[in-house]
Design a protein around this motif. Structure first.
Motif, mmCIF file in Angstrom:
data_model
loop_
_atom_site.group_PDB
_atom_site.id
_atom_site.type_symbol
_atom_site.label_atom_id
_atom_site.label_comp_id
_atom_site.label_asym_id
_atom_site.label_seq_id
_atom_site.Cartn_x
_atom_site.Cartn_y
_atom_site.Cartn_z
ATOM 1 N N GLU A 1 0.830 -1.206 0.000
ATOM 2 C CA GLU A 1 0.000 0.000 0.000
ATOM 3 C C GLU A 1 0.865 1.257 0.000
ATOM 4 O O GLU A 1 2.023 1.263 0.447
ATOM 5 C CB GLU A 1 -0.917 0.016 1.235
ATOM 6 C CG GLU A 1 -0.196 0.110 2.555
ATOM 7 C CD GLU A 1 -1.147 0.233 3.744
ATOM 8 O OE1 GLU A 1 -2.367 0.178 3.563
ATOM 9 O OE2 GLU A 1 -0.626 0.395 4.869
ATOM 10 N N PHE A 2 0.266 2.317 -0.482
ATOM 11 C CA PHE A 2 0.926 3.615 -0.548
ATOM 12 C C PHE A 2 1.093 4.197 0.855
ATOM 13 O O PHE A 2 0.180 4.132 1.675
ATOM 14 C CB PHE A 2 0.072 4.546 -1.415
ATOM 15 C CG PHE A 2 0.496 5.984 -1.408
ATOM 16 C CD1 PHE A 2 -0.214 6.933 -0.693
ATOM 17 C CD2 PHE A 2 1.610 6.389 -2.127
ATOM 18 C CE1 PHE A 2 0.157 8.256 -0.691
ATOM 19 C CE2 PHE A 2 1.996 7.720 -2.137
ATOM 20 C CZ PHE A 2 1.273 8.647 -1.425
ATOM 21 N N VAL A 3 2.274 4.775 1.094
ATOM 22 C CA VAL A 3 2.544 5.448 2.361
ATOM 23 C C VAL A 3 2.681 6.956 2.139
ATOM 24 O O VAL A 3 2.085 7.764 2.851
ATOM 25 C CB VAL A 3 3.833 4.896 3.003
ATOM 26 C CG1 VAL A 3 4.225 5.723 4.223
ATOM 27 C CG2 VAL A 3 3.653 3.431 3.372
ATOM 28 N N GLY A 4 3.482 7.341 1.167
ATOM 29 C CA GLY A 4 3.686 8.751 0.894
ATOM 30 C C GLY A 4 4.529 8.938 -0.343
ATOM 31 O O GLY A 4 5.123 7.981 -0.849
ATOM 32 N N ALA A 5 4.591 10.172 -0.821
ATOM 33 C CA ALA A 5 5.393 10.465 -1.995
ATOM 34 C C ALA A 5 5.826 11.923 -1.963
ATOM 35 O O ALA A 5 5.088 12.794 -1.485
ATOM 36 C CB ALA A 5 4.623 10.181 -3.284
ATOM 37 N N MET A 6 7.026 12.152 -2.470
ATOM 38 C CA MET A 6 7.535 13.508 -2.627
ATOM 39 C C MET A 6 7.761 13.743 -4.117
ATOM 40 O O MET A 6 8.497 13.002 -4.770
ATOM 41 C CB MET A 6 8.838 13.716 -1.863
ATOM 42 C CG MET A 6 9.447 15.093 -2.089
ATOM 43 S SD MET A 6 11.000 15.347 -1.213
ATOM 44 C CE MET A 6 10.421 15.562 0.460
ATOM 45 N N LEU A 7 7.132 14.782 -4.634
ATOM 46 C CA LEU A 7 7.291 15.113 -6.035
ATOM 47 C C LEU A 7 8.587 15.885 -6.255
ATOM 48 O O LEU A 7 9.278 16.258 -5.303
ATOM 49 C CB LEU A 7 6.099 15.917 -6.523
ATOM 50 C CG LEU A 7 4.721 15.313 -6.245
ATOM 51 C CD1 LEU A 7 3.644 16.115 -6.949
ATOM 52 C CD2 LEU A 7 4.670 13.851 -6.634
ATOM 53 N N SER A 8 8.908 16.090 -7.524
ATOM 54 C CA SER A 8 10.090 16.857 -7.881
ATOM 55 C C SER A 8 9.693 17.929 -8.877
ATOM 56 O O SER A 8 8.919 17.661 -9.813
ATOM 57 C CB SER A 8 11.145 15.938 -8.490
ATOM 58 O OG SER A 8 12.266 16.685 -8.924
ATOM 59 N N ILE A 9 10.183 19.124 -8.664
ATOM 60 C CA ILE A 9 9.938 20.219 -9.594
ATOM 61 C C ILE A 9 11.296 20.728 -10.061
ATOM 62 O O ILE A 9 12.012 21.403 -9.296
ATOM 63 C CB ILE A 9 9.135 21.348 -8.934
ATOM 64 C CG1 ILE A 9 7.796 20.821 -8.413
ATOM 65 C CG2 ILE A 9 8.908 22.477 -9.925
ATOM 66 C CD1 ILE A 9 6.985 21.845 -7.660
ATOM 67 N N GLY A 10 11.641 20.352 -11.271
ATOM 68 C CA GLY A 10 12.908 20.803 -11.816
ATOM 69 C C GLY A 10 14.099 20.402 -10.972
ATOM 70 O O GLY A 10 15.073 21.150 -10.857
ATOM 71 N N GLY A 11 14.019 19.229 -10.362
ATOM 72 C CA GLY A 11 15.127 18.772 -9.547
ATOM 73 C C GLY A 11 15.116 19.280 -8.120
ATOM 74 O O GLY A 11 16.000 18.938 -7.330
ATOM 75 N N GLN A 12 14.097 20.070 -7.793
ATOM 76 C CA GLN A 12 13.936 20.545 -6.416
ATOM 77 C C GLN A 12 12.777 19.796 -5.764
ATOM 78 O O GLN A 12 11.852 19.352 -6.436
ATOM 79 C CB GLN A 12 13.651 22.045 -6.401
ATOM 80 C CG GLN A 12 14.739 22.888 -7.063
ATOM 81 C CD GLN A 12 16.077 22.770 -6.367
ATOM 82 O OE1 GLN A 12 16.149 22.805 -5.135
ATOM 83 N NE2 GLN A 12 17.144 22.601 -7.139
ATOM 84 N N ASN A 13 12.817 19.671 -4.467
ATOM 85 C CA ASN A 13 11.755 18.961 -3.754
ATOM 86 C C ASN A 13 10.421 19.665 -3.958
ATOM 87 O O ASN A 13 10.314 20.884 -3.815
ATOM 88 C CB ASN A 13 12.086 18.878 -2.268
ATOM 89 C CG ASN A 13 13.301 18.025 -1.997
ATOM 90 O OD1 ASN A 13 13.721 17.245 -2.848
ATOM 91 N ND2 ASN A 13 13.873 18.164 -0.821
ATOM 92 N N GLY A 14 9.423 18.879 -4.294
ATOM 93 C CA GLY A 14 8.099 19.414 -4.546
ATOM 94 C C GLY A 14 7.112 19.013 -3.466
ATOM 95 O O GLY A 14 7.484 18.738 -2.324
ATOM 96 N N ASP A 15 5.844 18.978 -3.847
ATOM 97 C CA ASP A 15 4.770 18.662 -2.903
ATOM 98 C C ASP A 15 4.959 17.265 -2.314
ATOM 99 O O ASP A 15 5.501 16.364 -2.960
ATOM 100 C CB ASP A 15 3.420 18.756 -3.598
ATOM 101 C CG ASP A 15 3.075 20.185 -3.977
ATOM 102 O OD1 ASP A 15 2.212 20.359 -4.861
ATOM 103 O OD2 ASP A 15 3.668 21.109 -3.397
ATOM 104 N N ILE A 16 4.455 17.110 -1.103
ATOM 105 C CA ILE A 16 4.529 15.832 -0.406
ATOM 106 C C ILE A 16 3.112 15.385 -0.084
ATOM 107 O O ILE A 16 2.274 16.187 0.353
ATOM 108 C CB ILE A 16 5.344 15.949 0.900
ATOM 109 C CG1 ILE A 16 6.743 16.486 0.601
ATOM 110 C CG2 ILE A 16 5.436 14.590 1.578
ATOM 111 C CD1 ILE A 16 7.564 16.766 1.854
#
Length: 127
Positions: A46-61
């Protein structure tokens, strides 16, 4: 392509804290979406969490409701390492935890959107 190596599994008492690391090798690790999943015995992963990436920078979590407020995702791009910090652990958090890397920001909950996976790390929470 990226390879993921997890570390930090172990046992902890309920109410305690624990951190798992996920080190990425290969180019452009900061550009990947990093997801975390878990699988308890006899259940589906099951899914726990995810961190997106925006242009190589940390994005939404994003977090699953079951861990929101207790688990924290972070990433140190200088070290090519993502972290899952778990607090207020419960016995029902006992599972094998996986980190995964992919490119789909819209599909961050979907395991099939992650082509690269860590080896899995056992976390056991005792009552």
């Amino acid at each position: 392509q990226v390879q993921l190596a997890q570390s930090g599994g172990g046992s902890v008492q309920a109410g305690g804290s624990h951190r798992i690391s996920c080190a990425g090798s290969g180019r452009n690790f900061p550009a990947y979406v990093v997801g975390w999943f878990r699988q308890a015995p006899g259940t589906e992963r099951e899914f726990v969490g995810a961190m997106l990436s925006i242009g190589g920078q940390n994005g939404d979590i994003y977090y699953a409701d079951s861990v929101k407020g207790r688990f924290t995702l972070s990433r140190d791009n200088a070290k090519n390492t993502a972290y899952l910090q778990m607090s207020s652990l419960k016995p029902e958090d006992t599972a094998v935890y996986y980190c995964a890397a992919g490119w789909s920001s819209l599909g961050y909950k979907d395991q099939t959107k992650y082509p690269y996976w860590g080896q899995g790390t056992q976390v056991t929470v005792s009552p």
